[in-house]
Design a protein around this motif. Sequence first.
Motif, PDB file in Angstrom:
ATOM      1  N   VAL A  65     -12.877  76.162  19.269  1.00  0.00           N
ATOM      2  CA  VAL A  65     -11.512  76.656  19.430  1.00  0.00           C
ATOM      3  C   VAL A  65     -10.574  75.776  18.608  1.00  0.00           C
ATOM      4  CG1 VAL A  65      -9.629  77.066  21.046  1.00  0.00           C
ATOM      5  CG2 VAL A  65     -11.987  77.534  21.747  1.00  0.00           C
ATOM      6  N   ILE A  66      -9.834  76.395  17.684  1.00  0.00           N
ATOM      7  CA  ILE A  66      -8.844  75.676  16.887  1.00  0.00           C
ATOM      8  C   ILE A  66      -7.499  75.782  17.600  1.00  0.00           C
ATOM      9  CG2 ILE A  66      -7.717  75.464  14.654  1.00  0.00           C
ATOM     10  CD1 ILE A  66     -10.706  75.019  14.488  1.00  0.00           C
ATOM     11  N   GLU A  67      -6.876  74.637  17.873  1.00  0.00           N
ATOM     12  CA  GLU A  67      -5.612  74.624  18.618  1.00  0.00           C
ATOM     13  C   GLU A  67      -4.546  73.847  17.848  1.00  0.00           C
ATOM     14  OE1 GLU A  67      -3.817  73.341  23.008  1.00  0.00           O
ATOM     15  OE2 GLU A  67      -5.952  73.105  22.581  1.00  0.00           O
ATOM     16  N   ASN A  68      -3.467  74.530  17.483  1.00  0.00           N
ATOM     17  CA  ASN A  68      -2.334  73.869  16.821  1.00  0.00           C
ATOM     18  C   ASN A  68      -1.421  73.243  17.860  1.00  0.00           C
ATOM     19  OD1 ASN A  68      -3.023  76.438  15.034  1.00  0.00           O
ATOM     20  ND2 ASN A  68      -2.210  74.881  13.678  1.00  0.00           N
ATOM     21  N   LEU A  69      -1.201  71.936  17.744  1.00  0.00           N
ATOM     22  CA  LEU A  69      -0.272  71.218  18.617  1.00  0.00           C
ATOM     23  C   LEU A  69       0.676  70.398  17.750  1.00  0.00           C
ATOM     24  CD1 LEU A  69      -2.522  69.891  21.570  1.00  0.00           C
ATOM     25  CD2 LEU A  69      -0.834  71.738  21.633  1.00  0.00           C
ATOM     26  N   PRO A  70       1.619  71.065  17.061  1.00  0.00           N
ATOM     27  CA  PRO A  70       2.538  70.335  16.187  1.00  0.00           C
ATOM     28  C   PRO A  70       3.612  69.606  16.973  1.00  0.00           C
ATOM     29  CG  PRO A  70       3.134  72.647  16.249  1.00  0.00           C
ATOM     30  CD  PRO A  70       1.875  72.519  17.071  1.00  0.00           C
ATOM     31  N   GLY A  71       4.304  68.722  16.285  1.00  0.00           N
ATOM     32  CA  GLY A  71       5.419  68.014  16.902  1.00  0.00           C
ATOM     33  C   GLY A  71       5.402  66.544  16.585  1.00  0.00           C
ATOM     34  N   ALA A  72       6.588  65.979  16.325  1.00  0.00           N
ATOM     35  CA  ALA A  72       6.767  64.544  16.066  1.00  0.00           C
ATOM     36  C   ALA A  72       5.846  64.041  14.963  1.00  0.00           C
ATOM     37  CB  ALA A  72       6.543  63.744  17.346  1.00  0.00           C
ATOM     38  N   GLY A  73       5.750  64.811  13.875  1.00  0.00           N
ATOM     39  CA  GLY A  73       4.960  64.373  12.731  1.00  0.00           C
ATOM     40  C   GLY A  73       3.480  64.241  13.001  1.00  0.00           C
ATOM     41  N   GLY A  74       2.987  64.938  14.027  1.00  0.00           N
ATOM     42  CA  GLY A  74       1.570  64.878  14.355  1.00  0.00           C
ATOM     43  C   GLY A  74       1.262  64.061  15.591  1.00  0.00           C
ATOM     44  N   ILE A  75       2.257  63.395  16.142  1.00  0.00           N
ATOM     45  CA  ILE A  75       2.038  62.522  17.305  1.00  0.00           C
ATOM     46  C   ILE A  75       1.653  63.329  18.543  1.00  0.00           C
ATOM     47  CG2 ILE A  75       3.189  60.945  18.912  1.00  0.00           C
ATOM     48  CD1 ILE A  75       4.709  59.802  16.549  1.00  0.00           C
ATOM     49  N   THR A  76       2.261  64.510  18.715  1.00  0.00           N
ATOM     50  CA  THR A  76       1.972  65.328  19.895  1.00  0.00           C
ATOM     51  C   THR A  76       0.497  65.703  19.953  1.00  0.00           C
ATOM     52  OG1 THR A  76       4.214  66.240  19.861  1.00  0.00           O
ATOM     53  CG2 THR A  76       2.557  67.456  21.115  1.00  0.00           C
ATOM     54  N   GLY A  77      -0.033  66.228  18.864  1.00  0.00           N
ATOM     55  CA  GLY A  77      -1.432  66.622  18.841  1.00  0.00           C
ATOM     56  C   GLY A  77      -2.379  65.441  18.938  1.00  0.00           C
ATOM     57  N   ALA A  78      -2.050  64.362  18.228  1.00  0.00           N
ATOM     58  CA  ALA A  78      -2.909  63.175  18.277  1.00  0.00           C
ATOM     59  C   ALA A  78      -2.944  62.581  19.681  1.00  0.00           C
ATOM     60  CB  ALA A  78      -2.423  62.136  17.273  1.00  0.00           C
ATOM     61  N   SER A  79      -1.827  62.656  20.404  1.00  0.00           N
ATOM     62  CA  SER A  79      -1.793  62.149  21.778  1.00  0.00           C
ATOM     63  C   SER A  79      -2.783  62.893  22.663  1.00  0.00           C
ATOM     64  CB  SER A  79      -0.385  62.299  22.373  1.00  0.00           C
ATOM     65  OG  SER A  79       0.529  61.444  21.726  1.00  0.00           O
ATOM     66  N   ALA A  80      -2.880  64.219  22.458  1.00  0.00           N
ATOM     67  CA  ALA A  80      -3.818  65.022  23.247  1.00  0.00           C
ATOM     68  C   ALA A  80      -5.253  64.592  22.993  1.00  0.00           C
ATOM     69  CB  ALA A  80      -3.643  66.500  22.905  1.00  0.00           C
ATOM     70  N   VAL A  81      -5.563  64.237  21.756  1.00  0.00           N
ATOM     71  CA  VAL A  81      -6.906  63.761  21.426  1.00  0.00           C
ATOM     72  C   VAL A  81      -7.152  62.380  22.034  1.00  0.00           C
ATOM     73  CG1 VAL A  81      -8.502  63.164  19.563  1.00  0.00           C
ATOM     74  CG2 VAL A  81      -6.958  65.127  19.311  1.00  0.00           C
ATOM     75  N   ALA A  82      -6.175  61.496  21.923  1.00  0.00           N
ATOM     76  CA  ALA A  82      -6.320  60.131  22.442  1.00  0.00           C
ATOM     77  C   ALA A  82      -6.563  60.120  23.945  1.00  0.00           C
ATOM     78  CB  ALA A  82      -5.084  59.307  22.100  1.00  0.00           C
ATOM     79  N   LYS A  83      -5.957  61.075  24.654  1.00  0.00           N
ATOM     80  CA  LYS A  83      -6.066  61.117  26.118  1.00  0.00           C
ATOM     81  C   LYS A  83      -7.316  61.849  26.604  1.00  0.00           C
ATOM     82  CE  LYS A  83      -1.028  61.105  26.705  1.00  0.00           C
ATOM     83  NZ  LYS A  83       0.159  61.926  27.096  1.00  0.00           N
TER      84      LYS A  83
END
Length: 324
Positions: A65-83
Amino acid sequence: MNLRISRRGLLGLGASTLAAAALPAFAQSDKPVRIVLPISAGSGVDTIARAASPALGKAFGQPVVIENLPGAGGITGASAVAKAAPDGLTLGLFSNNHVINPAVYKKMPFDAIDDFTPISVIGATPLVLVANKDVPAKNAKELIALLKAKPDDLNYASSGNGTIIHLAGELFLEQAGVKAKHIPYKGTGPMVTDLIAGQVQFGVVALPAIQQHLKSGAVRAIGLCGAQRSPAAPDIPTLAEQGLSNYDVEGWFAVAGPAKMAPAEVRRVHDAFVKAFQSPDVVDAMNKQGNVIKPTSPEDAAKFFKSEATRYAALARKANVTLD
């Protein structure tokens, strides 16, 4: 900017085949692999991920599943991965922005290096400086002359403050010795829409995200940002060819997971991505988009993340880009 990847880290077809033979087959599972894109739909990395998605599903042996989570220059999506749990079921497909953010944001909700497991730098995608079709400039020399003659009349767009697209635009202005007003957007899609409409006059975009509009004539290519021409657009000269000899910027894309992924999971994900990007359909799509695919090892990916973070910290300071 050249993609600096050790050839020792590249996996050829033979090495991949041997690695696959030495490992158990990918377990079939009903649980989908979630690949987070910390950018909006329509960006260069989004185009790449969509093209590779079917092959990734086959390589993993489970839904993707490809999921776009844009926002704050990529921080929003990267946060989801980190957590996420480090089980290989949540991954991020990151670009240069991932290692740029620590240099431009005063506060970060995670450590861009320590809170992730780099798995592979998959390859690089060309960036191109484009202008609206009504801008009376057909090449870099003419655009620079126009900017010098009318410094307050032209705006340049980016996909967001502090992104690689923003820094690439700033670097062009600096090396050309000209000025223009920066208009940041929330992603590539709305940026391209306004470029076509003439709300902004020029900007840097990933080639895969703008190809169809170049072919239709909605926008005009001024020059490629990398050191060499792209086989996907051989008629577009580089900015370096046009007098900006030190200008060399390209986008890269890499897969990473949360920190503390088990070595076996890292290897499983790595081999699935290598297998998918070697499939004929994906190879054909990447060639048409102009992407250069050279997957690295996890070890080389980790080194690359660190070296690129250092490089972009220096560029962000030089461009005086800081964000709250």
